[in-house]
Write a protein that holds these residues in place. Structure first.
Motif, PDB file in Angstrom:
ATOM      1  N   LEU A 405       0.688  -1.095  -0.131  1.00 27.95           N
ATOM      2  CA  LEU A 405      -0.220  -0.149  -0.078  1.00 27.95           C
ATOM      3  C   LEU A 405       0.870   1.189   0.115  1.00 27.95           C
ATOM      4  CD1 LEU A 405      -2.672  -1.102   2.739  1.00 27.95           C
ATOM      5  CD2 LEU A 405      -3.175  -0.958   0.308  1.00 27.95           C
ATOM      6  N   GLU A 406       2.061   0.972   0.529  1.00 26.78           N
ATOM      7  CA  GLU A 406       2.502   2.290   0.425  1.00 26.78           C
ATOM      8  C   GLU A 406       3.710   2.549  -1.104  1.00 26.78           C
ATOM      9  OE1 GLU A 406       6.994   1.167   3.116  1.00 26.78           O
ATOM     10  OE2 GLU A 406       4.318   1.689   4.412  1.00 26.78           O
ATOM     11  N   HIS A 407       3.078   1.557  -2.194  1.00 27.77           N
ATOM     12  CA  HIS A 407       3.374   2.304  -3.863  1.00 27.77           C
ATOM     13  C   HIS A 407       2.424   2.710  -4.211  1.00 27.77           C
ATOM     14  CE1 HIS A 407       4.453   1.156  -7.705  1.00 27.77           C
ATOM     15  NE2 HIS A 407       5.258   0.625  -7.289  1.00 27.77           N
ATOM     16  N   PRO A 408       2.780   3.716  -4.728  1.00 32.32           N
ATOM     17  CA  PRO A 408       2.273   5.011  -5.067  1.00 32.32           C
ATOM     18  C   PRO A 408       1.072   4.156  -6.413  1.00 32.32           C
ATOM     19  CG  PRO A 408       4.269   5.291  -6.237  1.00 32.32           C
ATOM     20  CD  PRO A 408       4.154   4.305  -5.042  1.00 32.32           C
ATOM     21  N   ARG A 426       2.597 -20.005  -1.449  1.00 27.71           N
ATOM     22  CA  ARG A 426       3.348 -19.269  -1.677  1.00 27.71           C
ATOM     23  C   ARG A 426       2.636 -17.976  -1.548  1.00 27.71           C
ATOM     24  NH1 ARG A 426       1.791 -22.222  -6.422  1.00 27.71           N
ATOM     25  NH2 ARG A 426       0.183 -21.424  -7.682  1.00 27.71           N
ATOM     26  N   VAL A 427       3.526 -16.671  -1.672  1.00 26.40           N
ATOM     27  CA  VAL A 427       2.494 -15.322  -1.791  1.00 26.40           C
ATOM     28  C   VAL A 427       2.229 -15.242  -2.675  1.00 26.40           C
ATOM     29  CG1 VAL A 427       3.236 -13.577  -0.739  1.00 26.40           C
ATOM     30  CG2 VAL A 427       3.913 -15.557   0.476  1.00 26.40           C
ATOM     31  N   ILE A 428       0.971 -15.076  -2.403  1.00 24.27           N
ATOM     32  CA  ILE A 428       0.300 -14.199  -3.656  1.00 24.27           C
ATOM     33  C   ILE A 428      -0.513 -12.867  -3.221  1.00 24.27           C
ATOM     34  CG2 ILE A 428      -2.025 -14.425  -5.424  1.00 24.27           C
ATOM     35  CD1 ILE A 428       0.164 -16.552  -5.451  1.00 24.27           C
ATOM     36  N   ALA A 429       0.155 -11.936  -3.710  1.00 23.38           N
ATOM     37  CA  ALA A 429      -0.295 -10.671  -3.860  1.00 23.38           C
ATOM     38  C   ALA A 429      -1.673 -10.199  -4.574  1.00 23.38           C
ATOM     39  CB  ALA A 429       0.634  -9.278  -4.420  1.00 23.38           C
ATOM     40  N   TRP A 430      -2.459  -9.557  -4.393  1.00 25.26           N
ATOM     41  CA  TRP A 430      -4.118  -9.066  -5.506  1.00 25.26           C
ATOM     42  C   TRP A 430      -3.840  -7.492  -4.493  1.00 25.26           C
ATOM     43  CZ3 TRP A 430      -6.886 -13.009  -7.041  1.00 25.26           C
ATOM     44  CH2 TRP A 430      -6.137 -14.073  -7.001  1.00 25.26           C
ATOM     45  N   ILE A 431      -4.080  -6.702  -6.039  1.00 22.48           N
ATOM     46  CA  ILE A 431      -3.665  -5.653  -6.318  1.00 22.48           C
ATOM     47  C   ILE A 431      -5.207  -5.373  -6.693  1.00 22.48           C
ATOM     48  CG2 ILE A 431      -2.484  -3.403  -6.926  1.00 22.48           C
ATOM     49  CD1 ILE A 431      -1.140  -5.106  -4.834  1.00 22.48           C
ATOM     50  N   VAL A 432      -5.631  -3.786  -6.192  1.00 26.54           N
ATOM     51  CA  VAL A 432      -5.930  -2.651  -7.241  1.00 26.54           C
ATOM     52  C   VAL A 432      -5.075  -1.675  -7.514  1.00 26.54           C
ATOM     53  CG1 VAL A 432      -8.612  -1.190  -6.895  1.00 26.54           C
ATOM     54  CG2 VAL A 432      -8.627  -3.533  -6.031  1.00 26.54           C
ATOM     55  N   PRO A 433      -5.401  -1.309  -8.707  1.00 23.85           N
ATOM     56  CA  PRO A 433      -3.856  -0.498  -9.140  1.00 23.85           C
ATOM     57  C   PRO A 433      -5.081   1.399  -9.078  1.00 23.85           C
ATOM     58  CG  PRO A 433      -4.936  -1.424 -11.356  1.00 23.85           C
ATOM     59  CD  PRO A 433      -5.377  -2.068  -9.892  1.00 23.85           C
ATOM     60  N   PRO A 439      -1.174  -0.109 -14.618  1.00 28.53           N
ATOM     61  CA  PRO A 439      -0.986  -0.282 -13.695  1.00 28.53           C
ATOM     62  C   PRO A 439       0.315  -0.478 -13.648  1.00 28.53           C
ATOM     63  CG  PRO A 439      -1.540  -2.664 -14.807  1.00 28.53           C
ATOM     64  CD  PRO A 439      -1.500  -0.850 -15.182  1.00 28.53           C
ATOM     65  N   PRO A 440       0.943  -0.640 -12.123  1.00 28.71           N
ATOM     66  CA  PRO A 440       1.963  -0.600 -12.323  1.00 28.71           C
ATOM     67  C   PRO A 440       3.280  -2.343 -12.465  1.00 28.71           C
ATOM     68  CG  PRO A 440       1.617  -1.089  -9.474  1.00 28.71           C
ATOM     69  CD  PRO A 440      -0.085  -0.895 -11.082  1.00 28.71           C
ATOM     70  N   GLY A 441       3.795  -2.662 -13.113  1.00 29.61           N
ATOM     71  CA  GLY A 441       4.633  -3.735 -12.984  1.00 29.61           C
ATOM     72  C   GLY A 441       4.785  -4.931 -11.903  1.00 29.61           C
ATOM     73  N   LYS A 442       4.572  -6.141 -12.336  1.00 28.17           N
ATOM     74  CA  LYS A 442       4.190  -7.060 -11.409  1.00 28.17           C
ATOM     75  C   LYS A 442       5.508  -7.470 -10.759  1.00 28.17           C
ATOM     76  CE  LYS A 442       0.260  -9.675 -13.196  1.00 28.17           C
ATOM     77  NZ  LYS A 442       0.225 -10.621 -14.013  1.00 28.17           N
ATOM     78  N   ASP A 447       9.570  -6.573  -6.550  1.00 31.70           N
ATOM     79  CA  ASP A 447      10.962  -5.974  -5.785  1.00 31.70           C
ATOM     80  C   ASP A 447      10.786  -4.692  -4.749  1.00 31.70           C
ATOM     81  OD1 ASP A 447      11.867  -7.343  -8.104  1.00 31.70           O
ATOM     82  OD2 ASP A 447      12.309  -5.609  -9.583  1.00 31.70           O
ATOM     83  N   HIS A 448       9.842  -4.289  -4.649  1.00 28.35           N
ATOM     84  CA  HIS A 448       9.449  -2.977  -3.772  1.00 28.35           C
ATOM     85  C   HIS A 448       8.948  -3.896  -2.092  1.00 28.35           C
ATOM     86  CE1 HIS A 448       7.690  -0.047  -1.909  1.00 28.35           C
ATOM     87  NE2 HIS A 448       5.857  -0.046  -1.127  1.00 28.35           N
ATOM     88  N   VAL A 449       8.476  -4.820  -2.309  1.00 29.68           N
ATOM     89  CA  VAL A 449       8.277  -6.123  -0.994  1.00 29.68           C
ATOM     90  C   VAL A 449       9.648  -6.095  -0.614  1.00 29.68           C
ATOM     91  CG1 VAL A 449       7.703  -7.733  -0.111  1.00 29.68           C
ATOM     92  CG2 VAL A 449       6.076  -6.705  -1.360  1.00 29.68           C
ATOM     93  N   ALA A 450      10.023  -7.128  -1.960  1.00 28.80           N
ATOM     94  CA  ALA A 450      11.842  -7.373  -1.629  1.00 28.80           C
ATOM     95  C   ALA A 450      13.004  -6.600  -1.016  1.00 28.80           C
ATOM     96  CB  ALA A 450      12.291  -8.372  -3.137  1.00 28.80           C
ATOM     97  N   GLN A 451      12.537  -5.086  -1.270  1.00 22.09           N
ATOM     98  CA  GLN A 451      13.659  -3.694  -0.589  1.00 22.09           C
ATOM     99  C   GLN A 451      12.695  -4.182   0.974  1.00 22.09           C
ATOM    100  OE1 GLN A 451      13.004  -0.999  -3.748  1.00 22.09           O
ATOM    101  NE2 GLN A 451      13.737  -2.055  -5.053  1.00 22.09           N
TER     102      GLN A 451
END
Length: 482
Positions: A405-408, A426-433, A439-442, A447-451
Motif C-alpha cells: 500500500l505504500e507504493h504510489p 506461496r505468497v500471492i498479492a491481489w492488487i487494485v491499481p 498498473p505498476p509492473g508486477k 521488488d518493492h516488497v523485497a526491498q
C-alpha cells in the motif's frame, strides 16, 4: 440489577440520537422505548430489522428494557441466510420501521411497527430494565465465513463491562458526541456506536451513509468529539484529506478517532496524521468477545498495533501446541486467546461449537498476532487466511499488505497463500491499481516488497483486480479470492 443505560432513568434534557435531520432527546427515547417495551414479552427473542435509522435504536432499547433478547438482522442479508437465521433463532416477532419493506421470510412473523414520533400516550410503560445482568441482551450472528452463521449470545454484563473498559481507555464521558456511519446489525456499530454513547449519557450522530463530506460537516458543525470507522472509511478519508482543508481541520479538531473491524494500513495512519496532526486509535475485538485491546488515549501513539489489553480482559498468545508464548519481541507469532467478563455466553443452539471454541476457559479467537516489549499487540491476521507458511517461515499477510500500500500505484492490496509443491504455500498479492489502464509492473511490486522486507516475504505472483471483495463491515473476504 444495574441499568445498562442509566440516562434512561435520569432523562437528561439533551439529545440522545440524531439520524440525519431527526433527533430524539433522552426523555423522548425513554418514552418511546418504554411504551414499545411494554408490548414485548420478557425473555421471548425478538428480531430487529436493523436499518441505519432511529427506529432500530428504539427497538433495541425497548427490548433491553423488556428483557427480551434482540436479534439485529442485516437488511442486505440474502434469502437463504435470512431463512437460516430465523430458523436458528426462532424469534417471536419482528420490530421494524413503519415504512420498511420486509422480505417474504419475515411475513409469517408477528410484526410491530416502531414509530418513535408518535408513541401511544395512554399505553402502559416499562420504567426500569428487568432481568439479571447475566441474561442475554443481544444475539448477533457471525458472518458465516467458516460455516453456517452462528448466533452469538451476548449478556448485559458483557456489554456493560466492555463499554466501561472502553470508557477507561478512551476517557469517554457524557460530554462526548460520537459520529459514525456503521451498520447497526454488528457489535461495532450497535454496541460501541449506539449503546456506548447511551451508556455514558452522551450523544450519537449517525450519518446514515458514510461520506467524507458528511464526516467533515458533523465534526465541524455538529459539536462532535469522536468518530468511529472501519479501514475502508479511513482510507477514503486519507485520500481526501490532503486536498480538503475543511476535512483536515475537522479531523484535526476531533478528540478521538477510532478504527476497528480490520487492521488500518500504516500508510493511511501516516497520511491522516501528516494532514491533520491527529492520530487514529486502533482497537481489537470480535463478535464473540466484544473488545479485547486498544491503544489508550493516555498512552503513546502506536500505529500498526491494537494496543494493550483492556482493564478487565486477559489476553495471551499460544503456539500451535497450545503452549503459552512468553516472548514479547514484536516478531514471534501466536494465536490470541482471551478471557474475561466481555466474552459471549454461548453459540445459540450449538453446544458442541461453544465447547470447542474454548481452551480451559480461554476463548480461541483464531487471530494471529505478535506482542512487543510494551505489551502492545500487532494483528497478523486470521489463522485460516492470513498466516502463510512458506519455505519453513510463518508469514503474516498484513505486513506485506502494508508495504504494498505504500507504493504510489497501489490503491488496495490483499495477500493470500496458495498451495505450492516446493514451498508449501506461496505468497500471492491481489492488487487494485490506482490507474487501471496503467498498473505498476508486477516485478516492480515484487521488488518493492523485497526491498522493505525479508526476501521470503515477497509475492511469488501479483494479480490485478478492479476491486477487492468485501463484506458490509469493509473486511476483505479472502476466501473469495482465487
Amino acid at each position: 440489577m444495574s441499568p445498562l443505560i442509566p440516562a434512561l432513568e435520569a432523562e437528561p434534557a439533551k439529545p440522545a440520537l440524531r439520524f440525519g435531520e431527526e433527533t430524539l432527546s433522552y426523555p423522548q427515547l425513554a418514552a418511546s422505548a418504554r411504551a414499545l417495551g411494554a408490548r414485548l414479552t420478557a425473555r421471548d427473542r425478538v428480531a430487529v430489522w436493523a436499518t441505519p435509522a432511529v427506529e432500530t435504536v428504539v427497538a433495541v432499547v425497548a427490548a433491553l428494557l423488556a428483557g427480551a433478547p434482540a436479534i439485529p438482522l442485516n437488511p442486505r442479508m440474502g434469502e437463504r441466510e435470512l431463512a437460516h437465521v430465523l430458523t436458528d433463532s426462532a424469534p417471536a416477532l419482528v420490530l421494524a420501521g413503519p415504512d420498511d419493506e420486509l422480505p417474504k421470510a419475515l411475513a409469517a412473523l408477528p410484526h410491530i411497527a416502531v414509530d418513535p414520533r408518535t408513541p401511544p400516550e395512554d399505553s402502559p410503560a416499562i420504567h426500569r430494565e428487568s432481568g439479571p445482568d447475566s441474561m442475554p441482551a443481544l444475539i448477533v450472528y457471525t458472518s458465516g465465513t467458516t460455516g453456517s452463521p452462528k448466533g452469538v449470545v451476548i449478556s448485559r454484563r458483557a456489554i456493560a463491562a466492555n463499554l466501561d473498559d472502553l470508557a477507561d481507555a478512551w476517557a469517554w464521558t457524557e460530554d462526548d458526541v460520537l459520529v459514525h456511519a456503521l451498520p447497526l446489525f454488528h457489535v461495532h456499530g450497535l454496541i460501541l456506536g449506539i449503546l456506548g454513547p447511551l451508556r455514558r449519557g452522551g450523544t450519537v450522530h449517525h450519518l446514515g451513509r458514510f461520506s467524507t463530506q458528511g464526516v467533515a460537516h458533523e465534526l465541524s458543525t455538529g459539536g462532535a468529539t469522536m468518530f468511529f470507522g472501519v479501514p475502508t472509511m479511513y482510507h477514503r478519508l486519507a485520500e481526501a484529506v490532503e486536498s480538503d482543508p475543511v476535512l483536515a481541520q475537522a479531523l484535526g479538531g476531533a478528540r478521538l478517532l477510532v478504527s476497528g473491524s480490520a487492521a488500518l494500513p500504516r500508510y493511511d495512519h501516516e497520511r491522516i496524521t501528516a494532514a491533520t496532526g491527529q492520530r487514529v486509535i486502533e482497537r481489537y475485538g470480535m463478535t464473540e468477545t466484544l473488545m479485547n485491546t486498544s491503544v489508550r488515549v493516555d498512552g503513546p501513539a502506536r500505529p500498526g498495533t491494537v494496543g494493550v489489553p483492556l482493564p478487565s480482559v486477559d489476553v495471551r498468545l499460544v503456539d500451535e501446541e497450545g503452549a503459552r508464548i512468553e516472548t514479547s519481541d514484536g516478531e514471534t507469532v501466536g494465536e490470541i486467546q482471551v478471557r474475561g467478563p466481555n466474552l459471549f455466553t454461548e453459540y445459540l443452539g450449538w453446544p458442541d461449537a461453544t465447547a470447542e471454541a474454548f481452551a480451559g476457559g480461554w476463548f480461541r479467537t483464531g487471530d494471529m498476532a505478535t506482542r512487543d516489549s510494551d505489551g502492545c499487540y500487532g494483528i497478523v491476521g486470521r489463522k485460516s487466511t492470513d498466516l502463510i507458511k512458506s519455505g519453513g517461515y510463518k508469514i503474516g499477510a498484513g505486513e506485506i499488505e502494508n508495504v504494498l500500500l505504500e507504493h504510489p500505484g497501489v490503491s488496495e492490496a490483499a495477500v493470500t497463500g496458495e498451495p505450492d509443491p516446493d514451498l508449501g504455500e506461496r505468497v500471492i498479492a491481489w492488487i487494485v491499481p490506482v490507474d487501471r489502464d496503467d498498473p505498476p509492473g508486477k516485478q516492480v511490486l515484487t521488488d518493492h516488497v523485497a526491498q522493505q522486507l525479508a526476501p521470503h516475504k515477497r509475492p511469488r505472483e501479483v494479480r490485478f483486480l478492479p476491486l477487492l471483495p468485501r463484506n458490509d463491515m469493509g473486511k476483505v473476504m479472502k476466501k473469495e479470492l482465487g
